[in-house]
Enzyme design. Structure first.
Site, PDB file in Angstrom:
ATOM      1  N   LYS A  78     -24.613 -86.006  14.270  1.00 56.61           N
ATOM      2  CA  LYS A  78     -25.536 -87.250  12.783  1.00 56.61           C
ATOM      3  C   LYS A  78     -24.163 -88.666  13.235  1.00 56.61           C
ATOM      4  O   LYS A  78     -22.900 -88.785  12.456  1.00 56.61           O
ATOM      5  CB  LYS A  78     -25.199 -86.283  11.571  1.00 56.61           C
ATOM      6  CG  LYS A  78     -25.747 -87.580  10.897  1.00 56.61           C
ATOM      7  CD  LYS A  78     -26.622 -87.866  10.643  1.00 56.61           C
ATOM      8  CE  LYS A  78     -28.482 -87.724  11.436  1.00 56.61           C
ATOM      9  NZ  LYS A  78     -29.561 -88.394  11.700  1.00 56.61           N
ATOM     10  N   ASP A  96     -25.705 -82.369  17.906  1.00 57.70           N
ATOM     11  CA  ASP A  96     -27.074 -82.594  18.464  1.00 57.70           C
ATOM     12  C   ASP A  96     -26.983 -82.032  20.297  1.00 57.70           C
ATOM     13  O   ASP A  96     -27.394 -81.353  20.343  1.00 57.70           O
ATOM     14  CB  ASP A  96     -27.277 -83.368  18.094  1.00 57.70           C
ATOM     15  CG  ASP A  96     -28.110 -83.694  16.894  1.00 57.70           C
ATOM     16  OD1 ASP A  96     -27.102 -83.750  15.730  1.00 57.70           O
ATOM     17  OD2 ASP A  96     -29.138 -82.857  16.885  1.00 57.70           O
ATOM     18  N   GLN A 121     -28.970 -86.593   4.221  1.00 61.18           N
ATOM     19  CA  GLN A 121     -28.896 -84.883   4.775  1.00 61.18           C
ATOM     20  C   GLN A 121     -27.942 -84.304   3.347  1.00 61.18           C
ATOM     21  O   GLN A 121     -28.203 -83.156   3.324  1.00 61.18           O
ATOM     22  CB  GLN A 121     -28.444 -84.713   5.632  1.00 61.18           C
ATOM     23  CG  GLN A 121     -29.921 -84.645   6.662  1.00 61.18           C
ATOM     24  CD  GLN A 121     -29.651 -86.811   7.867  1.00 61.18           C
ATOM     25  OE1 GLN A 121     -29.542 -87.338   6.567  1.00 61.18           O
ATOM     26  NE2 GLN A 121     -30.401 -86.655   8.433  1.00 61.18           N
TER      27      GLN A 121
HETATM   28  O1  MRU Z   1     -30.752 -86.508  12.345  1.00 60.35           O
HETATM   29  P1  MRU Z   1     -30.568 -84.689  11.957  1.00 60.35           P
HETATM   30  O2  MRU Z   1     -30.927 -84.349  10.303  1.00 60.35           O
HETATM   31  O3  MRU Z   1     -31.635 -83.869  12.596  1.00 60.35           O
HETATM   32  O4  MRU Z   1     -29.277 -84.415  12.756  1.00 60.35           O
HETATM   33  C1  MRU Z   1     -28.722 -83.318  13.033  1.00 60.35           C
HETATM   34  C2  MRU Z   1     -27.186 -82.904  12.527  1.00 60.35           C
HETATM   35  O5  MRU Z   1     -26.534 -84.269  13.325  1.00 60.35           O
HETATM   36  C3  MRU Z   1     -26.177 -82.415  12.373  1.00 60.35           C
HETATM   37  O6  MRU Z   1     -25.376 -82.260  12.618  1.00 60.35           O
HETATM   38  C4  MRU Z   1     -27.185 -81.226  13.869  1.00 60.35           C
HETATM   39  O7  MRU Z   1     -28.478 -81.071  14.302  1.00 60.35           O
HETATM   40  C5  MRU Z   1     -26.629 -79.565  14.085  1.00 60.35           C
HETATM   41  S1  MRU Z   1     -27.949 -78.826  13.178  1.00 60.35           S
HETATM   42  C6  MRU Z   1     -27.037 -77.016  12.738  1.00 60.35           C
END
Ligand code: MRU
Length: 348
Positions: A249, A238, A197
């Site tokens: 993440k 999250d 990402q």
């Molecule tokens: O697996 P993902 O790409 O959905 O994980 C995203 C993250 O961990 C972000 O840091 C989190 O969702 C915050 S996004 C503003």
């Protein structure tokens, strides 16, 4: 300017920018069935806690819009079924569950006595969630301004930008606000294995915004903190438990420990909708395990021997003791988190 829309409602169609194809192609996919929306969340067409919350809300709007139910009772039953399907898409980000709960609460208003008024209310609530997300992110950026030195180097993990939200971003929104206010920000972008990402999405957004940055392998952050003079780390979240433990993440925990070792402030950034007082500590957060192929392959190329055992947790939990502060739209929350998170939620 970014010039793209992560998600958009268009007259009974939910349009999602397919994040699996960025930075190589900008492809929008149209959805009319909430089941396909649940699959899109699971397969990460759309990802990022606030973005999947809003997407799930629009998933319910699709369920209502395309339903043939003619009574309020029948439509509410269909919405409950759709909610179950959407909830089963990804388990960790609390925003998904919060948004679904908010839409169902609106649909259950006893003043809504026919299917048509429920349909309209569900869509209005999804729009309200999407609009609130953008307002919230801009406010987070402003709240964080005093914490960002006029000239600084920031480490950022994963993607928390417009792509992870309805627009503007959270941790990346802070970087964007600082840049817009004339601060000279340089960003070290963790590539964020295995889905990349950082390398694919965050660098794409930063490039478009004209913000200087450098993509680094996740394991390089310690080296740069020790040798380069990093001023702060900014990460998203999250789910923040009541004691401040934070799921984000995979790799965030490692980053936090190395930041602590090097005396670098470590800020978690997110809307208050990501704070989950019903979850007492990080040990109570369900961590999503994702397919082995994400680790064994980079794109279409296999990088491990056949049949190797793989562990692929999508998130980890950073214990609250490594977190300097949690930056929200209602202000910056410092330890003791147990007390101060409760205060900020109750002040609503
Ligand atoms: O697996 P993902 O790409 O959905 O994980 C995203 C993250 O961990 C972000 O840091 C989190 O969702 C915050 S996004 C503003």
């Amino acid at each position: 300017m970014t010039g793209f829309k992560t998600l958009e409602w268009d007259n009974g169609v939910l349009r999602l920018l397919d994040q699996r194809q960025i930075p190589f192609a900008m492809v929008y996919l149209d959805y009319t069935d909430y089941r396909d929306v649940a699959t899109a969340i699971r397969e990460m067409v759309v990802r990022g806690a606030p973005a999947i919350g809003a997407t799930a809300a629009y998933g319910l709007a699709l369920a209502a819009w395309h339903s043939r139910a003619s009574t309020a009772e029948a439509l509410r039953a269909e919405l409950a079924e759709a909610a179950d399907v959407l909830r089963a898409s990804r388990p960790t980000a609390v925003n998904l569950f919060g948004a679904i709960k908010q839409v169902l609460a609106r649909a259950s208003d006893p003043a809504l006595t026919d299917a048509e008024s429920i349909r309209a209310a569900v869509l209005a609530e999804a729009h309200a969630i999407a609009a609130a997300d953008v307002r919230t992110n801009r406010q987070i950026g402003l709240n964080a301004l005093p914490l960002v030195p006029d000239e600084c180097t920031i480490i950022h993990h994963c993607n928390t930008g417009s792509l992870a939200t309805v627009d503007y971003g959270t941790a990346l929104g802070i970087i964007r606000t600082a840049h817009e206010h004339g601060k000279k920000v340089f960003v070290l972008v963790d590539e964020t294995r295995p889905r990349l990402q950082g390398a694919r999405l965050t660098s794409w957004e930063l490039k478009m915004l004209g913000i200087p940055h450098m993509v680094i392998a996740d394991g390089a952050s310690g080296h740069y903190m020790r040798t380069m003079g990093v001023d702060l780390c900014l990460v998203g979240c999250d789910r923040v438990a009541a004691n401040g433990d934070t799921a984000n993440k995979i790799g965030t925990y490692n980053l936090a420990v190395v930041a602590h070792e090097n005396g670098v402030p470590f800020y978690v950034v997110g809307p208050t909708t990501t704070i989950d007082l019903a979850t007492p500590t990080g040990d109570h957060i369900e961590i999503e395990e994702r397919p082995a192929r994400e680790v064994t392959h980079v794109g279409e190329c296999q990088v491990t021997p056949d049949g190797v055992q793989v562990g692929n947790p999508a998130f980890d939990v950073t214990p609250a003791r490594y977190i300097t502060a949690i930056i929200t739209e209602r202000g910056v929350v410092y330890p003791p988190f147990e007390e101060n998170l409760r205060k900020i939620i109750e002040q609503a």
